[in-house]
Design an enzyme around this catalytic site. Structure first.
Site, PDB file in Angstrom:
ATOM      1  N   THR A 177       0.818  -1.219   0.000  1.00 51.17           N
ATOM      2  CA  THR A 177       0.000   0.000   0.000  1.00 51.17           C
ATOM      3  C   THR A 177       0.850   1.267   0.000  1.00 51.17           C
ATOM      4  O   THR A 177       0.374   2.327  -0.416  1.00 51.17           O
ATOM      5  CB  THR A 177      -0.922   0.026   1.238  1.00 51.17           C
ATOM      6  N   ASP A 178       2.106   1.169   0.454  1.00 49.51           N
ATOM      7  CA  ASP A 178       2.895   2.398   0.622  1.00 49.51           C
ATOM      8  C   ASP A 178       3.160   3.097  -0.701  1.00 49.51           C
ATOM      9  O   ASP A 178       3.040   4.313  -0.809  1.00 49.51           O
ATOM     10  CB  ASP A 178       4.194   2.133   1.394  1.00 49.51           C
ATOM     11  N   SER A 206      32.314  -4.882   8.294  1.00 54.95           N
ATOM     12  CA  SER A 206      31.095  -5.637   8.546  1.00 54.95           C
ATOM     13  C   SER A 206      31.453  -6.882   9.355  1.00 54.95           C
ATOM     14  O   SER A 206      32.167  -7.760   8.866  1.00 54.95           O
ATOM     15  CB  SER A 206      30.422  -6.051   7.230  1.00 54.95           C
ATOM     16  N   ASP A 251       9.735   1.531   5.488  1.00 51.80           N
ATOM     17  CA  ASP A 251      10.812   0.887   6.238  1.00 51.80           C
ATOM     18  C   ASP A 251      11.646   1.899   7.010  1.00 51.80           C
ATOM     19  O   ASP A 251      11.885   1.756   8.214  1.00 51.80           O
ATOM     20  CB  ASP A 251      11.712   0.081   5.294  1.00 51.80           C
TER      21      ASP A 251
END
Length: 386
Positions: free
Chosen positions: A35-36, A67, A171
């Site tokens: 939906t975003d 990392s 997000d």
């Protein structure tokens, strides 16, 4: 999260202590899928799985990144950044640095070590956690006084322009604006948002990772966007004020049904119905009515599977297996689709039994071992004591 191990890795790798540690969460989305990018509504939350970053300036124009999860180092100059094919995780960091510099923010070289406990490929937004984490770290390191929305939008642009993923804003928003024990209903058109409580001693949020990711996901994601846009164009022919599916009603969609491909109609119908489910779910949370939320999760999955067609055999199986378990209020696929996790509302007293049932059923059906995560809703990105 993994603050201590990242801090130790930073010290071993760079032979100094970090200036501070940033904790950046992953996110879940209770309801409101796809939906975003249609300017609709979503209902995400930040969670207790995430990424930790240790950072310090290094008095140069070079940025050195380690990392801990990949045991890899990547260095780049602030004057010269190019996307990396060999170490794609570095693109999320360079993308944010690039957006900061484009916005006129003055940076210098820094050293950073990061790692996390977000399972890679699980759909819990490890990329947004990394983008917002490094953005927040740079804001703190250089006293830039960024507004939260500026951080959110620059992190999103980094993913668009450097990582090459045309993501919506949900997000990054959830990672930055997360609040402990609350879901956030975001209006992706106006960017207005509201918090809804979720602190229940009787039910927990459980994620079941299907451990599959079908190759269709990227091409089909773009195709769904195009299908929705084609529906909007037909709607605009009748109602010029409609700029996205957010502006349309089910009654209007029914009127143009003879003019559009049945597939396009199904895509648009799902979006309109899902927006309504998000609005209702927020009200259900406000009234502590979790059984009603659970019913909407099942309805959402039905739409994602049958109308939007982004589910897969494994996700459908996981959801269907829960339907005969009264201690599960609701279940649906979460994320872009074609793999990843289901999100489930499960009675606390039944958690161990639920995991046993679902693991066994999935193993018998597909020969795969599920990964299961019991998650708690936490605050958004923040600085923690070193």
């Amino acid at each position: 999260m993994v603050n201590d191990s990242v801090s130790i890795s930073f010290f071993h790798h760079f032979e100094k202590k970090p200036s501070f540690i940033i904790q950046s969460p992953g996110r879940i989305n209770l309801i409101g899928e796809h939906t975003d990018y249609n300017n609709g509504f979503v209902l995400p939350a930040a969670i207790n799985l995430g990424i930790s970053l240790a950072i310090a300036p290094n008095q140069s124009s070079t940025c050195n990144i380690f990392s801990t999860d990949y045991s890899e180092t990547f260095s780049f100059s602030l004057q010269s950044m190019e996307p990396s094919k060999e170490q794609p995780w570095a693109n999320y960091i360079m993308g944010v640095v690039n957006e900061f510099q484009k916005a006129g923010k003055k940076l210098s070289g820094f050293d950073c070590a990061f790692g996390g406990d977000i399972p890679i490929g699980s759909g819990l937004s490890s990329s947004a956690a990394l983008e917002c984490g490094i953005g927040f770290a740079l804001d703190q390191l250089y006293s830039l006084d960024l507004e939260q929305w500026d951080l959110i939008k620059m992190a999103q642009k980094a993913e668009h322009n450097f990582a090459g993923v045309q993501c919506g804003i949900m997000d990054q928003f959830a990672v930055v604006q997360g609040k402990k024990d609350h879901f956030i209903r975001l209006d992706c058109k106006s960017l207005e948002f509201e918090y809804f409580p979720f602190k229940n001693s009787q039910f927990s949020i459980v994620l079941c990772n299907s451990m599959v990711k079908h190759a269709l996901v990227d091409s089909e994601y773009n195709k769904r966007r195009e299908e929705c846009e084609s529906g909007v164009k037909v709607l605009q022919g009748h109602w010029p004020s409609i700029m996205s599916l957010r502006d349309a009603s089910l009654a209007q969609l029914e009127k143009i049904k003879p003019e559009v491909d049945p597939i396009v109609y199904n895509r648009c119908r799902y979006i309109l119905e899902e927006n309504e489910r998000v609005l209702q779910s927020g009200n259900d949370l406000h009234h502590h009515d979790l059984p009603s939320v659970g019913k909407k999760l099942y309805q959402s999955h039905e739409g994602l599977s049958k109308l939007y067609e982004v589910s897969c055999e494994e996700l459908d199986f996981l959801v269907e297996t829960t339907r005969d378990i009264p201690e599960v209020l609701g279940s649906r696929m979460m994320g872009g689709g074609f793999g990843g996790c289901t999100i489930n509302l499960v009675e606390n007293s039944f958690l161990d039994k639920f995991e046993s049932i679902i693991r066994s059923a999935y193993k018998n059906q597909f020969g795969l071992d599920l990964e299961i995560y019991r998650v708690a809703i936490e605050n958004g990105v923040e600085k923690v004591n070193n």
